[in-house]
Every structure is written in structure tokens, then in C-alpha cells.
Design a protein around this motif. Sequence first.
Motif, PDB file in Angstrom:
ATOM      1  N   GLN A   1     -22.012  -9.342 -22.095  1.00 49.10           N
ATOM      2  CA  GLN A   1     -22.979  -9.388 -23.079  1.00 49.10           C
ATOM      3  C   GLN A   1     -23.097 -10.835 -23.680  1.00 49.10           C
ATOM      4  N   ALA A   2     -21.889 -11.042 -24.320  1.00 52.39           N
ATOM      5  CA  ALA A   2     -21.825 -12.396 -24.949  1.00 52.39           C
ATOM      6  C   ALA A   2     -22.189 -13.456 -24.096  1.00 52.39           C
ATOM      7  N   HIS A   3     -21.740 -13.582 -23.050  1.00 56.20           N
ATOM      8  CA  HIS A   3     -22.290 -14.552 -22.012  1.00 56.20           C
ATOM      9  C   HIS A   3     -23.823 -14.672 -21.891  1.00 56.20           C
TER      10      HIS A   3
ATOM     11  N   PHE B   1     -14.722 -13.791 -25.991  1.00 52.24           N
ATOM     12  CA  PHE B   1     -13.823 -14.170 -25.062  1.00 52.24           C
ATOM     13  C   PHE B   1     -12.437 -14.040 -25.415  1.00 52.24           C
ATOM     14  N   ASP B   2     -12.358 -14.881 -26.627  1.00 56.09           N
ATOM     15  CA  ASP B   2     -10.803 -14.890 -27.021  1.00 56.09           C
ATOM     16  C   ASP B   2     -10.228 -13.507 -27.264  1.00 56.09           C
ATOM     17  N   SER B   3     -11.009 -12.661 -27.732  1.00 57.78           N
ATOM     18  CA  SER B   3     -10.484 -11.252 -28.331  1.00 57.78           C
ATOM     19  C   SER B   3      -9.903 -10.577 -26.802  1.00 57.78           C
ATOM     20  N   THR B   4     -10.364 -11.172 -25.686  1.00 59.76           N
ATOM     21  CA  THR B   4     -10.093 -10.326 -24.489  1.00 59.76           C
ATOM     22  C   THR B   4      -8.726 -10.987 -23.742  1.00 59.76           C
ATOM     23  N   VAL B   5      -8.399 -12.155 -24.220  1.00 63.15           N
ATOM     24  CA  VAL B   5      -7.314 -12.893 -23.360  1.00 63.15           C
ATOM     25  C   VAL B   5      -6.000 -12.045 -23.220  1.00 63.15           C
ATOM     26  N   GLY B   6      -5.547 -11.936 -22.279  1.00 62.30           N
ATOM     27  CA  GLY B   6      -4.288 -11.286 -21.983  1.00 62.30           C
ATOM     28  C   GLY B   6      -4.286  -9.865 -22.171  1.00 62.30           C
ATOM     29  N   ARG B   7      -5.474  -9.192 -22.235  1.00 65.60           N
ATOM     30  CA  ARG B   7      -5.563  -7.800 -22.503  1.00 65.60           C
ATOM     31  C   ARG B   7      -6.201  -7.108 -21.281  1.00 65.60           C
ATOM     32  N   PHE B   8      -6.567  -7.458 -20.241  1.00 64.85           N
ATOM     33  CA  PHE B   8      -6.790  -6.712 -19.274  1.00 64.85           C
ATOM     34  C   PHE B   8      -5.625  -6.311 -18.397  1.00 64.85           C
ATOM     35  N   LYS B   9      -5.750  -4.899 -18.144  1.00 65.85           N
ATOM     36  CA  LYS B   9      -4.513  -4.172 -17.680  1.00 65.85           C
ATOM     37  C   LYS B   9      -4.615  -3.917 -16.080  1.00 65.85           C
ATOM     38  N   THR B  10      -5.715  -4.329 -15.610  1.00 66.26           N
ATOM     39  CA  THR B  10      -5.712  -3.954 -14.013  1.00 66.26           C
ATOM     40  C   THR B  10      -6.221  -5.263 -13.299  1.00 66.26           C
ATOM     41  N   GLU B  11      -5.604  -5.006 -12.066  1.00 66.80           N
ATOM     42  CA  GLU B  11      -6.176  -6.244 -11.232  1.00 66.80           C
ATOM     43  C   GLU B  11      -7.564  -6.678 -11.041  1.00 66.80           C
ATOM     44  N   THR B  12      -8.334  -5.470 -10.903  1.00 66.11           N
ATOM     45  CA  THR B  12      -9.757  -5.731 -10.904  1.00 66.11           C
ATOM     46  C   THR B  12     -10.404  -6.211 -12.123  1.00 66.11           C
ATOM     47  N   GLY B  13      -9.962  -5.799 -13.363  1.00 71.30           N
ATOM     48  CA  GLY B  13     -10.309  -6.281 -14.784  1.00 71.30           C
ATOM     49  C   GLY B  13     -10.199  -7.754 -14.773  1.00 71.30           C
ATOM     50  N   ARG B  14      -8.905  -8.093 -14.378  1.00 68.37           N
ATOM     51  CA  ARG B  14      -8.589  -9.426 -14.567  1.00 68.37           C
ATOM     52  C   ARG B  14      -9.374 -10.470 -13.706  1.00 68.37           C
ATOM     53  N   ALA B  15      -9.553  -9.989 -12.290  1.00 68.23           N
ATOM     54  CA  ALA B  15     -10.416 -10.475 -11.368  1.00 68.23           C
ATOM     55  C   ALA B  15     -11.759 -10.870 -11.759  1.00 68.23           C
TER      56      ALA B  15
END
Length: 176
Positions: A103-105, A119-133
Amino acid sequence: MYRMGLMSLLASDCNVDGQRCIRMALVHDIAEAIVGDITPHCNVSDADKFKLEADAVQEIKKMLGPSTYAATEVEILWHEYEQQSTPESHLVKDFDKLEMIIQAHEYEQAQGQQLQQFFDSTVGRFKTETGRAWAEELMRRRQQAANTNSRGAPAGKPAMESEKPSYPAPAGSSDS
């Protein structure tokens, strides 16, 4: 609203119960529809956010009939999401973060704003491979849009339709 449910549907093959993810995402979105989408930038404490959303879940239960199966499932799914106790809750939480930065994008593209703090608030906070990808793919697209726009294309309009890549297959899918 409901984008998380659609993400859950699309990622239903990444070693989680896809139907449970869809239901959990819908419960999360319905609770947010009652209290509003409280982002990290709203200056609402975690305790206050929890109470507002817990009250919303109770309101939903009351509408469904407090002792019905549906009301019980709504409460169970909401607590599972909040407690982050299952792989499904981890994936849906990642989808919540993804939805925020998507939504920010979109706002950046439509309004020419710079919303880096989301975007900065999510850096390093994804727990799943799918979320990171998926987050990496969004960041790639965001950078591509910034490069395209710096060459003079109007905001929100890629220079060429062929510059619109597709999202990668969910982690654990047969396409991986």
C-alpha cells in the motif's frame, strides 16, 4: 482490505494450511475494519492495540452469536494470529507487513510521495521464506519504478508493459 486473504490463497502451497491462513487473514481484516488499521506510526501502544482488537473480536462474536461455532472459530483464529503460535500465523503476519508496504508503494506511485519509514519498519521482521521473497520482489519493483520514473515516465506508469514482472512462486511450491 482482503488483500491478505488473497495472498493466503496464492500461497496455499507453501507447507501451511492454506484454508486456515485465508480464514485467519479474513478475521484479522474484519477486526481491523472495526478498529481501523493501526500501523507502527499511529503511536498506539501494543497493549492499547491489543485491547481495541480484542474488543472488536468480541463485537464480531456478539454479531455471530457468542456460543456459535463461527464465533468460537473467529476468537481462536484471532488469538492464534496474535500469539504467533503456528506457521500459519507467521505467514499471515508476514502478509500483514507485506500489505502495508504494498500500500505504501502504491501511494508513492500514485502521489509521488516518499514513504520509506513504512519499508524501514519491516526490515528484518519477515519470519517466513515466502514473506521474505515477496518483500524482496516488492523492493525490486519499487527500485525499478524509481529508476523508470527518474527517466521521465509518469508516476504509476511503467515505461513499457513488459517491465511488469510477475511475483515469484511461494516458497515450497513445485515451481521452486
